[in-house]
Design a protein around this motif. Structure first.
Motif: not given
Length: 296
Positions: A16-28, A92-94
Motif C-alpha cells: 500500500y505504501a509503495r502504491a501510494a507513493a507511485q500514485a503521488a509521483q504520477d500526479a506530480l 493500469p488502475l491505481p
C-alpha cells in the motif's frame, strides 16, 4: 504470460505504501499509466499461514480452527499475492482508494495453518463500469507437493475491484436503474463500531485508507470510513462453513457500510443455496447480496 515466482508473501502494508507513493509521483509528473493489463502471473511457493493469525482472527472476527481455516481468513492471507500484481507501476488502475465490488469463492478442501501452500494470482480482464473501470483478479491456493503428498487445489476465488473516475475501456455504461428493494423481516443484526475498519485491517493487513478513518476515506470520495467487504463476507459465513470445506459462496456489494453502523440481515435457505441480504434498516438501502451453497 510472464510468471514471477516469490519465496514469501508480500507484506500488504509495504505494498500500500509503495502504491501510494507511485500514485503521488504520477500526479506530480503527470505520468500516464498503461491502458492494458500486464500479461503477468504472480506465484508464491511454500507460503504458510502463521497459526498465530488464528488467535487474532478470533479476537476481531469470529471462530477459527487452525486445521480448517475460514474461507475469508484464507483470503486475507493470500491477498498479498494479488496485491503484488495490482501495486506494480505498470498496472493500469491505481491501487489507493480502489473499491471492492464482488467476490466469488470455491473452497474445495480444508486449508490448514502452518503447512506449505502454492498461491498464484493473475488479472483476468478490465470491466467497464458506470463509475470508472473495474478489474477481475483470480487467486488459486494449492497444497504444495512434497513429503508424500500430491499437489491439490484447495481454494480459489475471484474478486472485482473498481477504480472510480478512471475510464480505460472506451465504454461508459449508463448507471443501472436501481431496483426497488423491499426488505423482509431481518433474521439477524450486525453491529460495527467506528474502529471496525482499523481492527479488521490489523488482522487482515488490508490498510486501504477508505477503511481507516473519516478523513482518509473522504480523500477517496467516501462519506466516511467504510467496513471492509470481506469483513461482511466473514460475518455472512460465520457458523455456515462445513469443517471439511466443500462450500462455494459469493457476495456482491451495493452500498458501502459507513462506520459506525448497524446492518439488518436476512438468511433465506432452500435446498440448493442460502441467500443472504444485508441492508441499512433506517434508510432501507441494501448493502449486499450473497449466497452460500455446497460444492458437489
Amino acid at each position: 504470460m510472464e510468471t514471477r515466482t516469490l519465496t514469501q508473501a508480500p507484506a500488504l502494508g509495504s505494498l500500500y505504501a509503495r502504491a501510494a507513493a507511485q500514485a503521488a509521483q504520477d500526479a506530480l509528473t503527470r505520468r500516464r499509466r498503461p491502458t492494458t493489463l500486464p500479461e503477468r502471473r504472480i506465484e508464491v511457493e511454500g507460503l504458510t499461514i502463521d497459526p498465530a493469525v488464528v488467535g487474532r482472527w478470533r479476537e476481531v472476527v469470529g471462530p477459527a480452527d487452525p486445521t480448517h481455516l475460514p474461507s475469508v481468513l484464507v483470503h486475507t492471507q493470500v491477498f498479498g499475492t494479488a496485491m503484488a500484481l495490482m501495486a506494480a507501476p505498470d498496472f493500469p488502475l491505481p491501487l489507493p482508494g480502489m473499491v471492492h465490488l464482488s467476490n466469488s469463492v470455491q473452497h474445495h478442501r480444508p486449508v490448514p495453518a502452518g503447512e506449505p501452500l502454492t498461491v498464484a494470482a493473475e488479472a483476468l480482464g478490465l470491466v467497464p463500469h458506470h463509475a470508472g473501470t473495474a478489474v477481475d483478479v483470480a487467486v488459486r491456493v494449492e497444497r504444495a507437493a512434497g513429503a508424500g503428498a500430491e499437489a491439490a487445489l484447495l481454494w480459489e476465488g475471484s474478486s472485482r475491484y473498481l477504480a472510480k473516475g478512471v475510464w480505460l475501456t472506451g465504454e461508459r455504461p449508463e448507471r443501472p436503474v436501481r431496483e426497488e428493494f423491499v426488505p423482509a423481516a431481518p433474521t439477524a443484526q450486525w453491529t460495527f463500531g467506528a474502529g471496525a475498519g482499523r481492527a479488521y485491517a490489523g488482522v487482515s493487513g488490508d490498510w486501504n485508507p477508505i477503511h481507516l478513518s473519516g478523513p482518509s476515506a473522504t480523500l477517496f470520495g467516501m462519506k466516511g470510513a467504510i467496513a471492509h467487504g470481506m469483513l461482511l463476507a466473514a460475518r455472512m459465513l460465520d457458523g455456515r462453513e462445513p469443517a471439511e470445506a466443500g462450500v462455494g459462496w459469493d457476495i456482491e456489494f451495493e452500498a458501502p457500510v459507513v462506520l459506525p453502523a448497524r446492518v439488518a440481515v436476512r438468511y433465506e435457505r432452500d435446498p440448493a443455496v442460502t441467500q443472504v441480504t444485508g441492508w441499512d434498516a433506517t434508510r432501507g438501502r441494501r448493502h449486499f447480496r450473497g449466497g452460500i451453497r455446497p460444492l458437489t
